[in-house]
Design a protein around this motif. Sequence first.
Motif, PDB file in Angstrom:
ATOM      1  N   VAL A   1       0.836  -1.202   0.000  1.00  0.00           N
ATOM      2  CA  VAL A   1       0.000   0.000   0.000  1.00  0.00           C
ATOM      3  C   VAL A   1       0.875   1.257   0.000  1.00  0.00           C
ATOM      4  O   VAL A   1       0.614   2.211  -0.748  1.00  0.00           O
ATOM      5  N   SER A   2       1.935   1.257   0.818  1.00  0.00           N
ATOM      6  CA  SER A   2       2.823   2.421   0.882  1.00  0.00           C
ATOM      7  C   SER A   2       3.478   2.675  -0.469  1.00  0.00           C
ATOM      8  O   SER A   2       3.573   3.829  -0.926  1.00  0.00           O
ATOM      9  N   THR A   3       3.925   1.586  -1.115  1.00  0.00           N
ATOM     10  CA  THR A   3       4.564   1.745  -2.428  1.00  0.00           C
ATOM     11  C   THR A   3       3.555   2.204  -3.465  1.00  0.00           C
ATOM     12  O   THR A   3       3.892   2.981  -4.363  1.00  0.00           O
ATOM     13  N   MET A   4       2.313   1.722  -3.349  1.00  0.00           N
ATOM     14  CA  MET A   4       1.272   2.201  -4.266  1.00  0.00           C
ATOM     15  C   MET A   4       1.066   3.702  -4.093  1.00  0.00           C
ATOM     16  O   MET A   4       0.940   4.442  -5.079  1.00  0.00           O
ATOM     17  N   PHE A   5       1.032   4.164  -2.840  1.00  0.00           N
ATOM     18  CA  PHE A   5       0.874   5.600  -2.579  1.00  0.00           C
ATOM     19  C   PHE A   5       2.022   6.382  -3.208  1.00  0.00           C
ATOM     20  O   PHE A   5       1.815   7.378  -3.905  1.00  0.00           O
ATOM     21  N   VAL A   6       3.252   5.923  -2.921  1.00  0.00           N
ATOM     22  CA  VAL A   6       4.431   6.625  -3.431  1.00  0.00           C
ATOM     23  C   VAL A   6       4.455   6.575  -4.954  1.00  0.00           C
ATOM     24  O   VAL A   6       4.814   7.551  -5.620  1.00  0.00           O
ATOM     25  N   GLY A   7       4.050   5.418  -5.522  1.00  0.00           N
ATOM     26  CA  GLY A   7       4.019   5.289  -6.983  1.00  0.00           C
ATOM     27  C   GLY A   7       3.113   6.307  -7.640  1.00  0.00           C
ATOM     28  O   GLY A   7       3.378   6.773  -8.752  1.00  0.00           O
ATOM     29  N   ARG A   8       2.045   6.675  -6.925  1.00  0.00           N
ATOM     30  CA  ARG A   8       1.124   7.682  -7.475  1.00  0.00           C
ATOM     31  C   ARG A   8       1.734   9.082  -7.456  1.00  0.00           C
ATOM     32  O   ARG A   8       1.224   9.990  -8.107  1.00  0.00           O
ATOM     33  N   LEU A   9       2.823   9.244  -6.723  1.00  0.00           N
ATOM     34  CA  LEU A   9       3.512  10.541  -6.695  1.00  0.00           C
ATOM     35  C   LEU A   9       4.480  10.693  -7.868  1.00  0.00           C
ATOM     36  O   LEU A   9       5.050  11.764  -8.062  1.00  0.00           O
ATOM     37  N   GLY A  10       4.693   9.604  -8.631  1.00  0.00           N
ATOM     38  CA  GLY A  10       5.562   9.672  -9.806  1.00  0.00           C
ATOM     39  C   GLY A  10       6.745   8.716  -9.720  1.00  0.00           C
ATOM     40  O   GLY A  10       7.070   8.185  -8.658  1.00  0.00           O
TER      41      GLY A  10
ATOM     42  N   ALA B   1       0.677  -3.313 -12.101  1.00  0.00           N
ATOM     43  CA  ALA B   1      -0.183  -2.128 -12.218  1.00  0.00           C
ATOM     44  C   ALA B   1      -0.546  -1.535 -10.861  1.00  0.00           C
ATOM     45  O   ALA B   1      -0.973  -0.374 -10.781  1.00  0.00           O
ATOM     46  N   LEU B   2      -0.377  -2.321  -9.797  1.00  0.00           N
ATOM     47  CA  LEU B   2      -0.645  -1.784  -8.466  1.00  0.00           C
ATOM     48  C   LEU B   2       0.374  -0.724  -8.063  1.00  0.00           C
ATOM     49  O   LEU B   2       0.096   0.121  -7.215  1.00  0.00           O
ATOM     50  N   TYR B   3       1.557  -0.777  -8.665  1.00  0.00           N
ATOM     51  CA  TYR B   3       2.654   0.085  -8.245  1.00  0.00           C
ATOM     52  C   TYR B   3       2.845   1.317  -9.131  1.00  0.00           C
ATOM     53  O   TYR B   3       3.573   2.230  -8.747  1.00  0.00           O
ATOM     54  N   SER B   4       2.269   1.322 -10.310  1.00  0.00           N
ATOM     55  CA  SER B   4       2.513   2.437 -11.228  1.00  0.00           C
ATOM     56  C   SER B   4       1.362   2.573 -12.209  1.00  0.00           C
ATOM     57  O   SER B   4       0.647   1.605 -12.499  1.00  0.00           O
ATOM     58  N   THR B   5       1.204   3.798 -12.728  1.00  0.00           N
ATOM     59  CA  THR B   5       0.217   4.035 -13.784  1.00  0.00           C
ATOM     60  C   THR B   5       0.889   4.196 -15.138  1.00  0.00           C
ATOM     61  O   THR B   5       0.212   4.342 -16.153  1.00  0.00           O
ATOM     62  N   ASP B   6       2.226   4.154 -15.165  1.00  0.00           N
ATOM     63  CA  ASP B   6       2.995   4.308 -16.402  1.00  0.00           C
ATOM     64  C   ASP B   6       2.936   2.998 -17.198  1.00  0.00           C
ATOM     65  O   ASP B   6       3.394   1.961 -16.715  1.00  0.00           O
ATOM     66  N   PRO B   7       2.377   2.998 -18.445  1.00  0.00           N
ATOM     67  CA  PRO B   7       2.256   1.753 -19.233  1.00  0.00           C
ATOM     68  C   PRO B   7       3.599   1.058 -19.476  1.00  0.00           C
ATOM     69  O   PRO B   7       3.661  -0.173 -19.480  1.00  0.00           O
ATOM     70  N   VAL B   8       4.661   1.831 -19.670  1.00  0.00           N
ATOM     71  CA  VAL B   8       5.981   1.240 -19.914  1.00  0.00           C
ATOM     72  C   VAL B   8       6.469   0.518 -18.656  1.00  0.00           C
ATOM     73  O   VAL B   8       6.975  -0.609 -18.719  1.00  0.00           O
ATOM     74  N   VAL B   9       6.321   1.176 -17.518  1.00  0.00           N
ATOM     75  CA  VAL B   9       6.737   0.577 -16.249  1.00  0.00           C
ATOM     76  C   VAL B   9       5.923  -0.678 -15.959  1.00  0.00           C
ATOM     77  O   VAL B   9       6.460  -1.705 -15.506  1.00  0.00           O
TER      78      VAL B   9
END
Length: 455
Positions: free
Chosen positions: A34-43, A351-359
């Motif tokens: 969950v923490s990584t998901m939050f941070v991932g949404r920050l970029g 996809a839980l960790y990032s919204t970037d399609p490449v990532v």
Amino acid sequence: MEISYAKRSTKNEIWQLAWPSIIEQSLIMMVGLVSTMFVGRLGNAAIAAVGAINSLIFFFQAVFAGLSTGSTVIVARLIGEKDHENARLAVMQSLIMCIFIFIMLTVLGYIFAVPLIHLFFGRISADVFRYALLYYRIVLIGLPFVIIDLVIGGALRGAGDTRTPMYITAIVNIISLLFNLLLVFGVKINGTYIVPAYGVKGTAIAVTIARIIGGFLQLYILYFAKRVINLSIKDRIRIDFKMMSRIVRVGLPASLEQLVMQGGFLVVQIMVATMGTVAMAVYQIGMNANSIAFMPIFGFTLAATSLVGRSLGAKEYDAAENYARQTTRIAVKVIAVIGVCMFIFARQLAALYSTDPVVIHMGSVVIRIFAVIEPMLAIMNVISGSLRAGGDILYIVLTAFAGLWTFRVLVGFILGKILGMGVYGIWIGICFDFVVRSCMYWFRFRAGKWKYIKV
């Protein structure tokens, strides 16, 4: 008349010790997720920075992980020998050693914060460096409490009490999750922030508060709760160099092992940092997938270390080997099921960790690479835990150096940097490391000499 360890239901004993630690790791994993998901949404810069600093903090923890291992092994042996007084003494000496070391490490780590980050991650972008420095300075405050948790938790597990560390971990991770929810994105009511959004700073504060509470809870349990191992505030604080020496004989090689391993992890993290922010984000996704796999393995490894250590303390050598073999079989079956699920749902997990399609695409490939060799990860960890209980830690240090630095670092560098495979090459090197070390540990275990080492 007491029933011999060898005559008890081996599988039941393994599960009784393993399940609290598995739940403990599940809680850590879920909150980390969950923490990584939050941070991932920050970029990508935010997730890359947090991942890099966590690697550095884990490197610092290596010394204390060795003391924790020394405490676990010695306490398990003493409990097996029915020597509870010396088991208590061992815990006290471990804490005394920790106090001196963590004061020095924390103070120096804070003073040299900027040079350290430049030294290890000098080529990262300005945004990643800014987030990294901010996160590092806050989480370093909680490091002493992590160390207290490691040492006391290790002693309790060595005594066969895996439930108390589980309860403490549950409390700590719930606190961490709640503060992450409040502080990363803030709380808004009717368009007005009643709790400001702190971003990366918020997740650092959340983790640090939780770690401080966890350290105090461990001290409270040690001094005021009735457990297998307890100290009293009325106890005279005394230094026993003989017991310290015994702990260090086990703990120093374990610390060297952790330094070798965390040093290798850090070098790989530095290599990945030179590949750009996307590669760093993908690598962090792979490491989180690793933590999912490690969740049950950690529990079985601790069960093996405690049961094997107590059996050796009671001089029941066949029982010690049987515990190790049975625990390995169970761990391999469990991790194989998890590996299949991770392979099938790799894209959804990434996809839980990032919204970037490449990532997401690259992360799913890395997760599938890792999922294939997960049974080897179970063998590597459970058998190495059994060897540690036997005191055969120098061999683990040497094999960790050979396997990790030759394959994870060198092969990863050749494939990732020289042959241009990027982060994929890094993960192939990591898989080679797992396979080679698991084979080395298995052959050493089968030789049987580890059962007769004096610690």
